[in-house]
Design an enzyme around this catalytic site. Sequence first.
Site, PDB file in Angstrom:
ATOM      1  N   HIS A  33      -1.383   0.616   1.530  1.00 26.99           N
ATOM      2  CA  HIS A  33      -1.894   1.547   0.508  1.00 26.99           C
ATOM      3  C   HIS A  33      -2.751   2.629   1.172  1.00 26.99           C
ATOM      4  O   HIS A  33      -3.203   2.462   2.302  1.00 26.99           O
ATOM      5  CB  HIS A  33      -2.804   0.816  -0.492  1.00 26.99           C
ATOM      6  CG  HIS A  33      -2.270  -0.449  -1.059  1.00 26.99           C
ATOM      7  ND1 HIS A  33      -1.320  -0.486  -2.052  1.00 26.99           N
ATOM      8  CD2 HIS A  33      -2.567  -1.748  -0.788  1.00 26.99           C
ATOM      9  CE1 HIS A  33      -1.065  -1.740  -2.380  1.00 26.99           C
ATOM     10  NE2 HIS A  33      -1.800  -2.532  -1.618  1.00 26.99           N
ATOM     11  N   THR A  77      -3.560   0.290  -7.610  1.00 25.24           N
ATOM     12  CA  THR A  77      -3.942   0.376  -9.028  1.00 25.24           C
ATOM     13  C   THR A  77      -5.216   1.193  -9.246  1.00 25.24           C
ATOM     14  O   THR A  77      -5.409   1.722 -10.333  1.00 25.24           O
ATOM     15  CB  THR A  77      -4.144  -1.025  -9.631  1.00 25.24           C
ATOM     16  OG1 THR A  77      -5.171  -1.699  -8.888  1.00 25.24           O
ATOM     17  CG2 THR A  77      -2.864  -1.831  -9.608  1.00 25.24           C
ATOM     18  N   ASP A 257      -0.452  -4.976   4.105  1.00 32.84           N
ATOM     19  CA  ASP A 257      -1.312  -4.844   2.915  1.00 32.84           C
ATOM     20  C   ASP A 257      -2.635  -4.133   3.233  1.00 32.84           C
ATOM     21  O   ASP A 257      -3.581  -4.204   2.449  1.00 32.84           O
ATOM     22  CB  ASP A 257      -1.583  -6.189   2.225  1.00 32.84           C
ATOM     23  CG  ASP A 257      -2.188  -6.014   0.841  1.00 32.84           C
ATOM     24  OD1 ASP A 257      -1.870  -5.006   0.175  1.00 32.84           O
ATOM     25  OD2 ASP A 257      -3.011  -6.854   0.422  1.00 32.84           O
TER      26      ASP A 257
HETATM   27  C1  0GY Z   1      -2.156  -5.779  -2.977  1.00 32.62           C
HETATM   28  C2  0GY Z   1      -2.928  -6.702  -3.801  1.00 32.62           C
HETATM   29  C3  0GY Z   1      -3.916  -6.399  -4.693  1.00 32.62           C
HETATM   30  C4  0GY Z   1      -4.205  -5.092  -5.205  1.00 32.62           C
HETATM   31  C5  0GY Z   1      -3.334  -4.107  -5.438  1.00 32.62           C
HETATM   32  O1  0GY Z   1      -2.714  -2.028  -6.220  1.00 32.62           O
HETATM   33  C6  0GY Z   1      -3.638  -2.834  -6.100  1.00 32.62           C
HETATM   34  O2  0GY Z   1      -4.766  -2.634  -6.526  1.00 32.62           O
HETATM   35  O3  0GY Z   1      -2.077  -4.214  -5.078  1.00 32.62           O
HETATM   36  C7  0GY Z   1      -4.718  -7.514  -5.223  1.00 32.62           C
HETATM   37  O4  0GY Z   1      -5.875  -7.291  -5.592  1.00 32.62           O
HETATM   38  O5  0GY Z   1      -4.206  -8.658  -5.241  1.00 32.62           O
HETATM   39  O6  0GY Z   1      -0.935  -5.882  -2.906  1.00 32.62           O
HETATM   40  O7  0GY Z   1      -2.740  -4.903  -2.399  1.00 32.62           O
END
Ligand code: 0GY
Length: 304
Positions: A33, A77, A257
């Site tokens: 990300h 997210t 990740d």
């Molecule tokens: C991941 C896992 C998490 C968060 C998100 O998009 C996100 O906020 O994916 C999590 O908190 O388990 O895949 O990064």
Amino acid sequence: MAFEKTPGWLDWYAGPSRPQFTLPAGAVDAHCHVFGPGEEFPFAPERKYTPCDASKNDLFVLRDRLGFSRNVIVQATCHGADNRAMLDAIAYSDGRARGVATVKPGTPNDEIARLHAGGVRGVRFNFVKRLVDVLPRDGLRQVAEQIAPLGWHIVIYFEAEELPELRDFFLDLPVPLVVDHMGRPDVSLDPEGPQFEGFLDLMRAKPDVWCKVTCPERLSRTGPPALGGEQAAYRDVVPFARRVVEEFPDRVLWGTDWPHPNLTDHMPDDGLLVDFIPHIAPTPAQQQALLVDNPMRLYWPEES
Ligand code: 0GY
């Protein structure tokens, strides 16, 4: 705009070790990300957490340090459906990144076409309630139908306990599926027990269900190795990931990740995460499929 991080937030680790495992040429980090920077790409008002910044530049420095060639950047997210930070990172990658977007029901087709031109090849449907207000299924179904003609897939993120209830909805979606983090199994359970068998059954049910054998640091109860310890990192996750890699060698993906949102007990050394790969994919053929051939087929089919 200045943002205050969620209390207790763990920042990504800036001094990762160089992995001992040499990645095959052309390896893809297929789950990572970018966060902001918040000053440039503000976090979404509806977010459930506020992270530290984790810029495209930081991501690409990590890519080069670990020995990856490419990235698949999954919309986080904390940015809601504002995909600008991800698109900016892809634009800056010189063709070496693709993306998975968040798309709300009702998004016009020309916006979807713009995302495609910007390097997006999938959308993520998130069912993890601590991360999002889960959207109604008819709206998600509408998005699935809208993206199908573009050859995109849907990344699905859910908790293992929720799978029995979600399974029929997933299997009815008209595009390939990619499951995040092996469907988040409880790794204190038997890898051959009903919970993980239920997940493998989802993969058996359709030949285009893929799986990211990712996030040992998120799933593990045994954790990273103690300093000077003999035990392998995240060893309790190994039998789960190996089952998936052995049964579905052509449908698995791997990613760091990075920058590891919402971890609470430790922040992994990304170099050590790369060194975890040969424990779950021991043969060179498995490693080539997991790290190069599979992600290339899904994200750069024109080059594979
Ligand atoms: C991941 C896992 C998490 C968060 C998100 O998009 C996100 O906020 O994916 C999590 O908190 O388990 O895949 O990064």
